[in-house]
Scaffold this active site. Structure first.
Site, PDB file in Angstrom:
ATOM      1  N   LYS A   1       0.826  -1.218   0.000  1.00 56.25           N
ATOM      2  CA  LYS A   1       0.000   0.000   0.000  1.00 56.25           C
ATOM      3  C   LYS A   1       0.853   1.259   0.000  1.00 56.25           C
ATOM      4  O   LYS A   1       0.490   2.261  -0.607  1.00 56.25           O
ATOM      5  CB  LYS A   1      -0.974  -0.010   1.186  1.00 56.25           C
ATOM      6  CG  LYS A   1      -2.054  -1.069   1.032  1.00 56.25           C
ATOM      7  CD  LYS A   1      -3.216  -0.889   1.990  1.00 56.25           C
ATOM      8  CE  LYS A   1      -4.299  -1.917   1.655  1.00 56.25           C
ATOM      9  NZ  LYS A   1      -5.408  -1.936   2.595  1.00 56.25           N
TER      10      LYS A   1
ATOM     11  N   LYS B   1      -7.974 -11.249  -5.537  1.00 59.59           N
ATOM     12  CA  LYS B   1      -9.145 -11.560  -4.703  1.00 59.59           C
ATOM     13  C   LYS B   1     -10.178 -10.445  -4.797  1.00 59.59           C
ATOM     14  O   LYS B   1      -9.820  -9.272  -5.004  1.00 59.59           O
ATOM     15  CB  LYS B   1      -8.718 -11.822  -3.263  1.00 59.59           C
ATOM     16  CG  LYS B   1      -8.472 -10.582  -2.446  1.00 59.59           C
ATOM     17  CD  LYS B   1      -8.364 -10.889  -0.966  1.00 59.59           C
ATOM     18  CE  LYS B   1      -8.191  -9.573  -0.229  1.00 59.59           C
ATOM     19  NZ  LYS B   1      -9.032  -9.312   0.875  1.00 59.59           N
TER      20      LYS B   1
ATOM     21  N   LYS C   1     -12.917  -4.805  -1.411  1.00 61.18           N
ATOM     22  CA  LYS C   1     -13.777  -3.623  -1.386  1.00 61.18           C
ATOM     23  C   LYS C   1     -13.280  -2.547  -2.342  1.00 61.18           C
ATOM     24  O   LYS C   1     -14.062  -1.804  -2.899  1.00 61.18           O
ATOM     25  CB  LYS C   1     -13.837  -3.040   0.031  1.00 61.18           C
ATOM     26  CG  LYS C   1     -14.445  -4.005   1.019  1.00 61.18           C
ATOM     27  CD  LYS C   1     -14.853  -3.289   2.289  1.00 61.18           C
ATOM     28  CE  LYS C   1     -14.954  -4.254   3.433  1.00 61.18           C
ATOM     29  NZ  LYS C   1     -13.630  -4.607   3.979  1.00 61.18           N
TER      30      LYS C   1
HETATM   31  N1  AQP Z   1     -12.239 -12.356  -1.684  1.00 60.87           N
HETATM   32  C1  AQP Z   1     -12.402 -12.899  -0.490  1.00 60.87           C
HETATM   33  N2  AQP Z   1     -12.658 -14.222  -0.375  1.00 60.87           N
HETATM   34  C2  AQP Z   1     -12.842 -14.779   0.842  1.00 60.87           C
HETATM   35  N3  AQP Z   1     -12.779 -14.084   2.003  1.00 60.87           N
HETATM   36  C3  AQP Z   1     -12.525 -12.762   1.936  1.00 60.87           C
HETATM   37  N4  AQP Z   1     -12.400 -11.803   2.873  1.00 60.87           N
HETATM   38  C4  AQP Z   1     -12.132 -10.621   2.282  1.00 60.87           C
HETATM   39  N5  AQP Z   1     -12.078 -10.785   0.939  1.00 60.87           N
HETATM   40  C5  AQP Z   1     -12.318 -12.111   0.698  1.00 60.87           C
HETATM   41  C6  AQP Z   1     -12.539 -12.004   4.315  1.00 60.87           C
HETATM   42  O1  AQP Z   1     -13.504 -11.087   4.814  1.00 60.87           O
HETATM   43  C7  AQP Z   1     -13.102 -10.604   6.101  1.00 60.87           C
HETATM   44  C8  AQP Z   1     -13.089  -9.102   6.117  1.00 60.87           C
HETATM   45  O2  AQP Z   1     -12.218  -8.633   5.124  1.00 60.87           O
HETATM   46  P1  AQP Z   1     -11.581  -7.179   5.107  1.00 60.87           P
HETATM   47  O3  AQP Z   1     -12.636  -6.208   5.425  1.00 60.87           O
HETATM   48  O4  AQP Z   1     -10.383  -7.158   5.968  1.00 60.87           O
HETATM   49  O5  AQP Z   1     -11.000  -7.134   3.654  1.00 60.87           O
HETATM   50  P2  AQP Z   1     -11.462  -6.759   2.188  1.00 60.87           P
HETATM   51  O6  AQP Z   1     -12.914  -6.985   1.987  1.00 60.87           O
HETATM   52  O7  AQP Z   1     -10.511  -7.379   1.269  1.00 60.87           O
HETATM   53  O8  AQP Z   1     -11.308  -5.265   2.105  1.00 60.87           O
HETATM   54  P3  AQP Z   1     -10.232  -4.255   2.517  1.00 60.87           P
HETATM   55  O9  AQP Z   1      -9.020  -4.942   3.033  1.00 60.87           O
HETATM   56  O10 AQP Z   1     -10.942  -3.255   3.351  1.00 60.87           O
HETATM   57  O11 AQP Z   1     -10.000  -3.557   1.212  1.00 60.87           O
HETATM   58  P4  AQP Z   1      -8.930  -3.717   0.120  1.00 60.87           P
HETATM   59  O12 AQP Z   1      -8.342  -5.114   0.175  1.00 60.87           O
HETATM   60  O13 AQP Z   1      -9.777  -3.483  -1.045  1.00 60.87           O
HETATM   61  O14 AQP Z   1      -7.976  -2.630   0.436  1.00 60.87           O
HETATM   62  C9  AQP Z   1     -11.737 -11.201   6.383  1.00 60.87           C
HETATM   63  O15 AQP Z   1     -11.926 -12.352   7.223  1.00 60.87           O
HETATM   64  C10 AQP Z   1     -11.249 -11.643   5.021  1.00 60.87           C
HETATM   65  O16 AQP Z   1     -10.355 -12.770   5.088  1.00 60.87           O
END
Ligand code: AQP
Length: 321
Positions: free
Chosen positions: A113, A194, A197
């Site tokens: 990041k 993956k 969000k």
């Molecule tokens: N693609 C996925 N497949 C399976 N499980 C997933 N999780 C997230 N993406 C997948 C699981 O959901 C929980 C919460 O995730 P998060 O809020 O930490 O992560 P995110 O949805 O990927 O979003 P971010 O990190 O807020 O945004 P980005 O990655 O876009 O910067 C966790 O238990 C995760 O394993």
């Protein structure tokens, strides 16, 4: 034997998606009878990157509403908004005093990041320490973690051990557990990444209307092989669609020769999962006071354990009470 206590976290960085539901939320709901779980909405984590204050507030409330709509029972599973239990930030500081700069800078997510450029917030560097505080505060024994969070859980365990060794046993050292669902849902437009969000076109939001779900699946990337089979290396898109179908229905595709039929099956399966969630969400969204009440009560329920953990940590590290 001590009861199993688990923490599952969601970052309040946007709309929850199908990956969150299948990979984290459904396993959390399925385990509600067996384990004592806490669902944490991590709104402080949302400020580690450039953020819009109104969006973070909206995302926190929406996520709490979606969790309830999906079937989280707040009587059994408190839904905790991280910023409403101030002990998270207090413990964060105490843990920073046993964490090294190099340790934090080595975290892969920080490297990725921060490499994206722009001004890097100090909170992005220390975010894994806040995550350690989130976990250790609630005395949990297990944390379901996907591959992307494994390094952060290892840091949590390291910091807990270090603190316990230096200052006397203070924290429960949690185990990482593989989520019940092995599913890692990939982005439909970019199936080697993956679903997340922040990614765009290939994400299915849990509140997306049926038409948007249908369009997103219809546009999912496939390949030129024309065979419906799992082959993550050569056919990541088709593999992801088969996995999605299996996760949603427990079924394998009916027609091994047609991508069109596969996409229709996947669309129907997702729709069957999301329609009741959407309907329940619409009802709950009419009453944000109820959802806020659940957050307030949840904070009260976890506070005694959180306060006791911080009291132990303060005393151990050398602060007057
Ligand atoms: N693609 C996925 N497949 C399976 N499980 C997933 N999780 C997230 N993406 C997948 C699981 O959901 C929980 C919460 O995730 P998060 O809020 O930490 O992560 P995110 O949805 O990927 O979003 P971010 O990190 O807020 O945004 P980005 O990655 O876009 O910067 C966790 O238990 C995760 O394993």
């Amino acid at each position: 034997m001590a009861p199993t206590r688990r923490l599952t976290g969601f970052q309040a960085t946007g709309h929850l998606h199908l990956g969150n539901l299948l990979g984290a939320l459904r396993p959390l709901i399925a385990a509600q009878g067996a384990a004592q779980s806490i669902a944490l909405i991590a709104d402080l984590h949302a400020m580690t990157i450039e953020h819009n204050p109104a969006d973070v507030r909206a995302s926190a409330l929406e996520q709490a509403t979606v969790l309830l709509a999906a079937g989280v029972d707040p009587e059994r599973t408190p839904i905790v908004l991280q910023s409403q239990v101030r002990e998270h930030t207090e413990l964060h500081y105490l843990l920073e005093c046993v964490a090294g700069f190099g340790e934090a800078a080595r975290m892969i997510q920080f490297k990725e990041k921060s490499a994206a450029g722009g001004q890097v917030r100090l909170s992005l560097l220390t975010y894994p320490v806040l995550m350690s505080a989130d976990i250790l505060l609630h005395d949990v024994t297990q944390v379901p973690v996907g591959e992307d969070q494994r390094q952060h859980l290892e840091l949590t365990r390291t910091l807990a051990h270090r603190f316990n060794t230096r200052y006397g046993t203070t924290f429960t050292v949690p185990e990482g557990v593989q989520p019940e669902s092995a599913a890692r849902i990939m982005d439909l437009a970019e199936p080697t990444a993956k679903m997340s969000k922040s990614a765009g076109a290939g994400r299915i939001g849990l509140l997306d209307p049926p038409e948007v779900v249908r369009r997103t699946v219809a546009r999912a990337v496939t390949d030129e092989f024309g065979v419906v089979r799992r082959d993550p290396q050569r056919q990541p898109g088709v593999t992801n669609l088969i996995n999605l179908l299996a996760e949603c229905t427990g079924r394998e595709p009916a027609d091994p020769g047609s991508y069109g039929a596969l996409k229709r099956e996947v669309t129907d399966a997702i729709e069957a999962l999301l329609a009741p969630l959407r309907a329940r969400h619409a009802e709950l969204a009419e009453d944000p006071g109820y959802v806020r009440g659940v957050l307030a009560e949840s904070a009260e329920r976890v506070r005694p354990t959180a306060a006791a953990t911080v009291r132990r940590a303060r005393a151990a590290i050398g602060l007057l009470d």
